[in-house]
Design a protein around this motif. Sequence first.
Motif, PDB file in Angstrom:
ATOM      1  N   VAL A  78       0.822  -1.208   0.000  1.00 18.21           N
ATOM      2  CA  VAL A  78       0.000   0.000   0.000  1.00 18.21           C
ATOM      3  C   VAL A  78       0.858   1.262   0.000  1.00 18.21           C
ATOM      4  O   VAL A  78       0.450   2.307  -0.539  1.00 18.21           O
ATOM      5  CB  VAL A  78      -0.965  -0.008   1.207  1.00 18.21           C
ATOM      6  CG1 VAL A  78      -0.211   0.118   2.523  1.00 18.21           C
ATOM      7  CG2 VAL A  78      -2.011   1.096   1.074  1.00 18.21           C
ATOM      8  N   TRP A 169       3.833  -1.855  -8.133  1.00 22.17           N
ATOM      9  CA  TRP A 169       2.767  -1.191  -7.382  1.00 22.17           C
ATOM     10  C   TRP A 169       2.852   0.328  -7.513  1.00 22.17           C
ATOM     11  O   TRP A 169       1.828   1.023  -7.533  1.00 22.17           O
ATOM     12  CB  TRP A 169       2.811  -1.603  -5.909  1.00 22.17           C
ATOM     13  CG  TRP A 169       2.081  -2.869  -5.623  1.00 22.17           C
ATOM     14  CD1 TRP A 169       2.620  -4.055  -5.193  1.00 22.17           C
ATOM     15  CD2 TRP A 169       0.668  -3.096  -5.744  1.00 22.17           C
ATOM     16  NE1 TRP A 169       1.629  -5.005  -5.050  1.00 22.17           N
ATOM     17  CE2 TRP A 169       0.425  -4.446  -5.377  1.00 22.17           C
ATOM     18  CE3 TRP A 169      -0.402  -2.301  -6.125  1.00 22.17           C
ATOM     19  CZ2 TRP A 169      -0.854  -5.002  -5.377  1.00 22.17           C
ATOM     20  CZ3 TRP A 169      -1.678  -2.858  -6.140  1.00 22.17           C
ATOM     21  CH2 TRP A 169      -1.889  -4.185  -5.766  1.00 22.17           C
ATOM     22  N   THR A 194      -7.610  -1.756  -0.667  1.00 21.71           N
ATOM     23  CA  THR A 194      -6.504  -2.616  -0.241  1.00 21.71           C
ATOM     24  C   THR A 194      -6.678  -3.174   1.163  1.00 21.71           C
ATOM     25  O   THR A 194      -6.229  -4.286   1.457  1.00 21.71           O
ATOM     26  CB  THR A 194      -5.166  -1.862  -0.314  1.00 21.71           C
ATOM     27  OG1 THR A 194      -5.227  -0.704   0.533  1.00 21.71           O
ATOM     28  CG2 THR A 194      -4.869  -1.429  -1.744  1.00 21.71           C
ATOM     29  N   GLN A 195      -7.322  -2.399   2.056  1.00 21.65           N
ATOM     30  CA  GLN A 195      -7.430  -2.822   3.448  1.00 21.65           C
ATOM     31  C   GLN A 195      -8.737  -3.537   3.773  1.00 21.65           C
ATOM     32  O   GLN A 195      -8.817  -4.233   4.790  1.00 21.65           O
ATOM     33  CB  GLN A 195      -7.269  -1.616   4.362  1.00 21.65           C
ATOM     34  CG  GLN A 195      -5.986  -0.834   4.140  1.00 21.65           C
ATOM     35  CD  GLN A 195      -4.735  -1.682   4.245  1.00 21.65           C
ATOM     36  OE1 GLN A 195      -4.507  -2.347   5.255  1.00 21.65           O
ATOM     37  NE2 GLN A 195      -3.922  -1.692   3.196  1.00 21.65           N
ATOM     38  N   GLU A 198     -10.488  -5.955  -1.034  1.00 22.01           N
ATOM     39  CA  GLU A 198      -9.786  -7.127  -1.567  1.00 22.01           C
ATOM     40  C   GLU A 198      -9.511  -8.183  -0.494  1.00 22.01           C
ATOM     41  O   GLU A 198      -9.706  -9.370  -0.757  1.00 22.01           O
ATOM     42  CB  GLU A 198      -8.479  -6.733  -2.258  1.00 22.01           C
ATOM     43  CG  GLU A 198      -7.787  -7.953  -2.861  1.00 22.01           C
ATOM     44  CD  GLU A 198      -6.597  -7.629  -3.736  1.00 22.01           C
ATOM     45  OE1 GLU A 198      -5.988  -8.561  -4.257  1.00 22.01           O
ATOM     46  OE2 GLU A 198      -6.273  -6.434  -3.885  1.00 22.01           O
ATOM     47  N   GLY A 220      -3.814  -7.693  -5.558  1.00 21.58           N
ATOM     48  CA  GLY A 220      -3.060  -8.178  -4.404  1.00 21.58           C
ATOM     49  C   GLY A 220      -2.691  -9.640  -4.540  1.00 21.58           C
ATOM     50  O   GLY A 220      -1.580 -10.052  -4.181  1.00 21.58           O
TER      51      GLY A 220
END
Length: 273
Positions: A78, A169, A194-195, A198, A220
Amino acid sequence: MNLLNATRSELTKQFSTSVWWILLIVLVLYIGSTAGGMAAVIAAGETGSLGGATTMPTGLGERIPRLIYGLATAMGYVFPLIVGTLLVTGEYRHKTLTPTFLATPRRGVALSAKMLAGIVMGLVFAVAAVGSTVVAGGGVLALFGIDPQLDSAETWALLGRMVLALVLWVLVGIGLGTLIRNQIAAVVGILAFTQFVEPIARLGAGLVEGLGDVARFLPGAASDALAGDSIYAIMGGGADQPLEWWAGGLVLAGYALLFALLGYAASWRRDVV
């Protein structure tokens, strides 16, 4: 301005601010402490130091170092993603994109320069992330008598693929920043996906038949496949048949290219207001 000079200008802009080194320090502290703590828990469970009182899987054997080092990509991606996004959205927020385009009228060159600068930034963050997991995680494993496997060619190949994944990324982030002009919206969207989105999707993939084949193409999951192993795999969040490492790399690179092309077509060529 040619591509080389434009890239040099982009790097000067990035390294003359405090944002990059603040994020770098946070990355090292976060990933290093996580790797050290996770290594202690897993190693204690493996060696019986906890007396069996652990929720982490045991019997991982020689896989342990790969899982610990893999935290650099599984959890640290991230940071380069945000860095890549800020490379572009910062220009919109601080109204510096107009002089950028005046200095480099060919917008394709300007975007390419950001990509090249992003690769340099990605290498900096990748080395920091991977190094912190190796030092902290590998050091803790050695304290518990578990071989950190730093003399293995396979381990160094894993670390090299992790560096590649983290650089990709940054490029994904640049593509997203090109597509989403608003910095707050872009960063909030990244954190939400992302947190929460996914990870939940990957954990749920193991519960819904057929969903795992789709989930392994998520960014991811592709990054984890490129790296070679992930803590998600032992927590039920990995696909039953993950992509080959090279396929994971192609999928992640595909996301970067797709977002960049969409952003270039929909936003980058528009007038700056």
